[in-house]
Design a protein around this motif. Structure first.
Motif, PDB file in Angstrom:
ATOM      1  N   GLY A   1      51.240  53.839 -59.714  1.00 22.51           N
ATOM      2  CA  GLY A   1      49.885  53.527 -59.305  1.00 22.51           C
ATOM      3  C   GLY A   1      49.008  54.760 -59.249  1.00 22.51           C
ATOM      4  O   GLY A   1      49.472  55.896 -59.422  1.00 22.51           O
TER       5      GLY A   1
ATOM      6  N   THR B   1      49.405  51.628 -63.925  1.00 27.61           N
ATOM      7  CA  THR B   1      48.155  50.892 -63.673  1.00 27.61           C
ATOM      8  C   THR B   1      46.918  51.734 -63.999  1.00 27.61           C
ATOM      9  O   THR B   1      46.894  52.437 -64.998  1.00 27.61           O
TER      10      THR B   1
ATOM     11  N   ALA C   1      62.711  48.478 -60.520  1.00 27.41           N
ATOM     12  CA  ALA C   1      61.306  48.272 -60.870  1.00 27.41           C
ATOM     13  C   ALA C   1      60.528  49.499 -60.423  1.00 27.41           C
ATOM     14  O   ALA C   1      60.527  49.842 -59.235  1.00 27.41           O
TER      15      ALA C   1
ATOM     16  N   PHE D   1      56.067  50.219 -65.048  1.00 26.50           N
ATOM     17  CA  PHE D   1      54.709  49.749 -65.292  1.00 26.50           C
ATOM     18  C   PHE D   1      53.713  50.712 -64.655  1.00 26.50           C
ATOM     19  O   PHE D   1      53.902  51.144 -63.521  1.00 26.50           O
TER      20      PHE D   1
ATOM     21  N   VAL E   1      56.898  42.996 -60.190  1.00 25.97           N
ATOM     22  CA  VAL E   1      57.642  43.586 -61.308  1.00 25.97           C
ATOM     23  C   VAL E   1      59.144  43.361 -61.102  1.00 25.97           C
ATOM     24  O   VAL E   1      59.877  43.052 -62.052  1.00 25.97           O
TER      25      VAL E   1
ATOM     26  N   LEU F   1      52.548  44.402 -56.159  1.00 28.45           N
ATOM     27  CA  LEU F   1      52.861  44.708 -57.552  1.00 28.45           C
ATOM     28  C   LEU F   1      54.338  45.020 -57.768  1.00 28.45           C
ATOM     29  O   LEU F   1      54.979  44.462 -58.664  1.00 28.45           O
ATOM     30  N   ARG F   2      54.889  45.923 -56.980  1.00 30.40           N
ATOM     31  CA  ARG F   2      56.280  46.337 -57.241  1.00 30.40           C
ATOM     32  C   ARG F   2      57.243  45.163 -57.071  1.00 30.40           C
ATOM     33  O   ARG F   2      58.217  45.040 -57.819  1.00 30.40           O
TER      34      ARG F   2
ATOM     35  N   GLU G   1      48.059  43.191 -64.025  1.00 32.48           N
ATOM     36  CA  GLU G   1      48.382  43.737 -62.711  1.00 32.48           C
ATOM     37  C   GLU G   1      48.100  42.711 -61.631  1.00 32.48           C
ATOM     38  O   GLU G   1      48.903  42.513 -60.710  1.00 32.48           O
TER      39      GLU G   1
ATOM     40  N   THR H   1      56.757  51.386 -60.410  1.00 31.75           N
ATOM     41  CA  THR H   1      55.313  51.203 -60.611  1.00 31.75           C
ATOM     42  C   THR H   1      54.617  52.540 -60.381  1.00 31.75           C
ATOM     43  O   THR H   1      54.840  53.204 -59.369  1.00 31.75           O
TER      44      THR H   1
END
Length: 313
Positions: free
Chosen positions: A16, A88, A12, A86, A299, A295-296, A120, A14
């Motif tokens: 940011g 943000t 995963a 992902f 995900v 978040l991470r 998010e 992320t």
């Protein structure tokens, strides 16, 4: 007795506005078990110009981090089907996001999915629930580099979620870009938070909560300093005022005189403390605990569920 199956590794990623993160995991009985973590303070939001374009220098910083992630994906022998990427706030707003995607694709060999602030917020909450013990209604606050998410939930149920355009990297540029800092810098930052929060504050207070958890780098920085000083890790307004006073006593922007604050955390520490002070005062928060994940981890759980669904078909 049945043996738990262990999945192939998956990752995963992320992207940011402050940090880029990658978690590598296996699933054991459909539960993600993290086997490696990678993180770099890219501070992507620093590169947003007045024209809304991301600067070449900061874009290159982000692409270099993606190259490191790509090396790690290869080392862990992770199939591209088992990767989720992902992004943000910064990649939501910059005008040259397409260029970033085009240059990232041959490096990472995987598309980047830019998620909305509300999506998010959902993933932050899921990551918190999966990693943080607690019962009853909880307020979750995630102060990022360019956005802050607020979620109120009970168990797995989300009752309220929003994403607001304020964050440590943006605040650092707007209020804390010079040294030494003055009390007026904190006052202006607090006023700005109150302005942005005003529309949602009544609904947040009406819903209420039993406890508050912070799922952000800003909260992690405060807690890590408290840990270094062997103090309680529970954040209170008194602790935040103490940090504000320490910051105001520093002559240079590196905040090198603050015991327990490392060089990586220092650039956005003042902004994080200011935002937290504003939120404590505006929402009458008495105590805030650090979440186990955000978040991470959200995900990662999403990816684990996807892989489990494929296996079961």
């Amino acid at each position: 007795m049945s043996l738990l199956t262990v999945s192939q590794p998956y990752a995963a990623i992320t992207l940011g506005s402050n940090s880029f993160n990658m978690l590598v995991a296996n699933s054991v009985g459909n539960k993600p078990i993290v086997i490696a973590k990678y993180k770099r303070k890219v501070r992507l939001a620093e590169g947003i110009g007045e024209d809304g374009m991301l600067s070449e220098h900061v874009m290159q910083r982000g692409l270099e981090c993606l190259a490191m992630f790509a090396d790690m994906l290869a080392q862990h022998h992770i199939d591209s089907a088992n990767v989720a990427v992902f992004a943000t706030a910064t990649l939501r707003v910059i005008r040259n996001a397409d260029e970033f995607h085009q240059r990232a694709m041959p490096i990472l060999l995987h598309p980047i999915e830019v998620i909305s602030g509300l999506r998010e917020a959902e993933l932050i909450y899921q990551g918190m629930v999966a990693t943080t013990k607690g019962e009853g209604r909880r307020l979750v606050i995630d102060i990022g580099g360019a956005s802050t998410e607020f979620i109120i939930g009970d168990g797995n149920q989300v009752l309220f979620k929003t994403s607001l355009p304020m964050g440590c990297v943006l605040f650092n540029q707007r209020f804390f870009s010079h040294a030494p800092l003055q009390a007026i810098d904190f006052e202006q930052a607090v006023d700005y938070v109150n302005t942005i929060l005003a529309e949602h504050r009544p609904h947040l207070l009406d819903l209420g909560w039993q406890s508050v958890v912070g799922a952000s780098g800003a909260v992690q920085s405060v807690v890590s300093v408290l840990q270094h000083r062997q103090r309680s890790e529970v954040i209170t307004l008194k602790i935040l005022f103490g940090f504000r006073n320490e910051i105001l006593s520093q002559a240079d922007a590196r905040l090198s005189g603050i015991n327990g604050l490392n060089a990586e955390q220092a650039p956005t520490f003042s902004a994080g403390v200011a935002i937290l002070i504003a939120l404590f005062e505006s929402l009458s928060i008495s105590r805030l605990h650090l979440a186990g994940g955000a978040l991470r981890e959200g995900v990662l759980q999403l990816l684990a569920d996807r892989i489990a669904a494929k296996v079961s078909i």
